[in-house]
Design a protein around this motif. Structure first.
Motif, mmCIF file in Angstrom:
data_model
loop_
_atom_site.group_PDB
_atom_site.id
_atom_site.type_symbol
_atom_site.label_atom_id
_atom_site.label_comp_id
_atom_site.label_asym_id
_atom_site.label_seq_id
_atom_site.Cartn_x
_atom_site.Cartn_y
_atom_site.Cartn_z
ATOM 1 N N ALA A 1 0.846 -1.197 0.000
ATOM 2 C CA ALA A 1 0.000 0.000 0.000
ATOM 3 C C ALA A 1 0.875 1.238 0.000
ATOM 4 N N SER B 1 3.260 5.430 2.065
ATOM 5 C CA SER B 1 3.610 4.716 3.284
ATOM 6 C C SER B 1 2.988 5.360 4.519
ATOM 7 N N ARG B 2 2.663 4.522 5.491
ATOM 8 C CA ARG B 2 2.099 5.019 6.757
ATOM 9 C C ARG B 2 3.192 5.377 7.755
ATOM 10 N N ALA C 1 -4.608 7.204 -2.164
ATOM 11 C CA ALA C 1 -3.966 6.014 -1.612
ATOM 12 C C ALA C 1 -4.377 4.811 -2.457
ATOM 13 N N SER D 1 -7.647 7.605 1.753
ATOM 14 C CA SER D 1 -6.679 7.396 2.826
ATOM 15 C C SER D 1 -6.082 5.997 2.745
ATOM 16 N N TYR D 2 -4.931 5.849 3.378
ATOM 17 C CA TYR D 2 -4.189 4.586 3.373
ATOM 18 C C TYR D 2 -5.048 3.430 3.881
#
Length: 554
Positions: free
Chosen positions: A226, A229-230, A318, A378-379
């Motif tokens: 994903a 990156s978070r 995202a 959003s992620y």
């Protein structure tokens, strides 16, 4: 101005490049060892050739170079960047030299080059086919990872936790290396990132960084990725810096680079760097969806000597990819794919298996049934959408397959492959232990009655597709029409089943706990086939199931 481009590989991962080159108005030639490769029809010409045959590929390229002209050679998502460099170096086309391509392919050459350049790499050893693995690995700290020196897709890659596991791991890994050479390196415990970059005129532009979801130790199976990156920006800066240092040390000065970088909590460490764009749907799908940047187009322009715009810019959305995997067996059908593909936010569904294929629980990145790609604002929303859609797909297996039975009825005798669920609720554990495998009340006919666990809906575990046990049971009912009855054998709670006939008990739950949705559906399909083909009541069910439970070798 029209160009002529030779693309190595005509599979799913090369489709974005084939289509983008065609959209430029270029003459596109594709080469692949698979005569039925999906990208064949999207190209102007097809060359049926083994991509490992460097000299054969050079001869094919030379014909076109001398007759009508050839402007570049390209690949993405394959392990044939050395073949690309062999051709481009001999014909004087844009690209890296062959020696550099070897350093970016052979993991031993890569490690040595990076060490000399001061780039962080794990402590490692080379193991040849005649070497004693324990002797060669002296000084390495367990656990460490064994890999073929020149393969991709995590084939033959395994974590080794003790000396007793080493020889077998080296033997299997060596069988997947062209010369039997293996690398053993200390395991870096921490998150892993996948990155792409463009390199031109001394400039490196990192065009994408994704979080990889690695599962199923002791193997390293990517269940998805994903982006953006978070992770904290400080972590990402370290990861990107080490990636760029590795690109420079290897000498990838024209074209593309793909990196797998781990972060151990203090510093970034190079896993691998390849002289190509990433596979795994990242460079061709998730990154363009998230960024809006035409990475494939830019890479193609570099391949023919043009300078692309180096302006990836910030992420706009995202994107997440998640895999659909299977337990062992023979694929009968991929059910519910249309519903999955039409789920909210889903951009693509890729089926990588077809009816009749023999499937196995994955130990590498090529043993999957399909992949879902989703986008969102959003992620975590993108990940949720991809996982939810992937969980809807059922790789339905042929009934009665011994390989499936072995997986489902092993009763915890092996740590790998992992079971889908482990019961935690005390009442469920008690009921499961006391419940009969099956029970006959009245007639010898089974109409789909199954004893339920008292608190199945309260279990917190998730299977490999992130389904709760309750969600799995709902889907089994949807696909099979079974009816659950309370089981009263665990005390005075519950209502005794009143159904006349055979009622499945622990036998059904063994298949669900081990194999989730696939296991439960397979059990019902198998039991129904038995009863339709050989009506024999409880004695038949008992004999067949007990035979499955006696299987010791898979």
């Amino acid at each position: 101005m029209s160009k002529t481009l030779l693309i190595l590989g005509a599979g799913i991962m090369q489709l974005p490049a084939i289509r983008r080159a065609a959209s430029f108005g270029w003459h596109v030639i594709v080469a692949d060892g698979n005569a039925h490769a999906v990208g064949r029809k999207a190209a102007d010409e097809f060359v049926h050739i083994d991509l490992r045959d460097r000299d054969g590929m050079l001869e094919e390229a030379k014909k076109r170079f001398q007759s009508g002209g050839l402007d570049g050679v390209f690949t993405a998502g394959t392990d044939f960047s050395t073949t690309v460099a062999w051709v481009t170096e001999h014909l004087g086309l844009p690209g890296i030299d062959y020696e550099t391509s070897q350093k970016a392919t052979d993991k031993i050459l890569m490690r040595k080059c990076l060490e000399e350049g001061g780039v962080p790499v794990p402590k490692y050893r080379e193991i040849g086919p005649e070497d004693d693995p324990l002797e060669k690995c002296a000084g390495l700290n367990f656990p460490f990872v064994v890999k073929p020196v020149d393969n991709m897709g995590a084939r033959g890659v395994k974590r080794v936790d003790s000396p007793g596991e080493l020889s077998t791991a080296v033997q299997i890994s060596g069988s997947l290396a062209q010369e039997g050479r293996v690398i053993a390196e200390e395991f870096i415990d921490g998150p892993e990132f996948s990155l792409d970059a463009l390199s031109y005129d001394g400039r490196i532009v990192v065009t994408g960084i994704a979080d990889r979801e690695i599962r199923f130790p002791p193997y390293f199976v990517e269940m998805g990725h994903a982006m953006p990156s978070r992770f904290d920006q400080k972590v990402l800066e370290k990861v990107e810096t080490v990636f760029c240092e590795a690109i420079r040390a290897l000498g990838i000065d024209h074209g593309t680079a793909k990196g797998d970088i781990r972060f151990d909590g203090r510093e970034a460490v190079v896993g691998e760097v390849a002289a190509r764009l990433s596979g795994g749907y990242m460079s061709g799908w998730t990154y363009p969806y998230a960024s809006g940047y035409d990475l494939t187009g830019a890479a193609l322009q570099l391949a023919v000597g043009d300078r692309p715009p180096f302006d990836p810019g910030p992420y706009r959305a995202a994107a997440a990819e998640r895999a659909v995997i299977s337990i062992p067996g023979t694929l009968k059908a991929l059910d519910c794919t249309e519903e999955a593909a039409s789920s909210e936010g889903v951009r693509n569904w890729f089926a990588t298996s077809a009816p009749g294929d023999r499937l196995s629980f994955p130990s590498n990145n090529v043993q999957k049934c399909g992949n879902i790609i989703a986008t969102a604002d959003s992620y975590y929303s993108a990940v949720y959408r991809a996982e939810t859609a992937a969980a809807k797909v059922l790789p339905r297996l042929e009934a009665e397959d011994p390989a499936t039975a072995c997986f489902l009825f092993r009763q915890g005798s092996k740590s790998y492959p992992p079971a889908a669920y482990a019961l935690e609720r005390p009442l469920n554990l008690q009921a499961f232990e006391e419940m009969p495998l099956y029970e006959q009340r009245g007639s010898a006919y089974w109409s789909g009655a199954v004893y339920n666990l008292p608190e199945a809906s309260l279990e917190n575990g998730r299977d490999w597709q992130n389904r709760s046990l309750e969600e799995t049971l709902d889907q089994i009912v949807k696909y099979t029409g079974i009816i659950f009855y309370d089981y009263s054998g665990y005390g005075d709670k519950g209502t005794p089943g009143k159904k006349s006939g055979i009622i499945a008990g622990k036998a059904f739950w063994l298949t669900v706990l081990a194999g989730s949705l696939q296991g439960g559906v397979w059990f019902v399909d198998t039991l129904r086939r038995w009863m339709e083909e050989e009506p024999g009541g409880l004695s038949l069910v008992r004999n067949r199931i007990e035979q499955w439970m006696e299987i010791e070798v898979c």
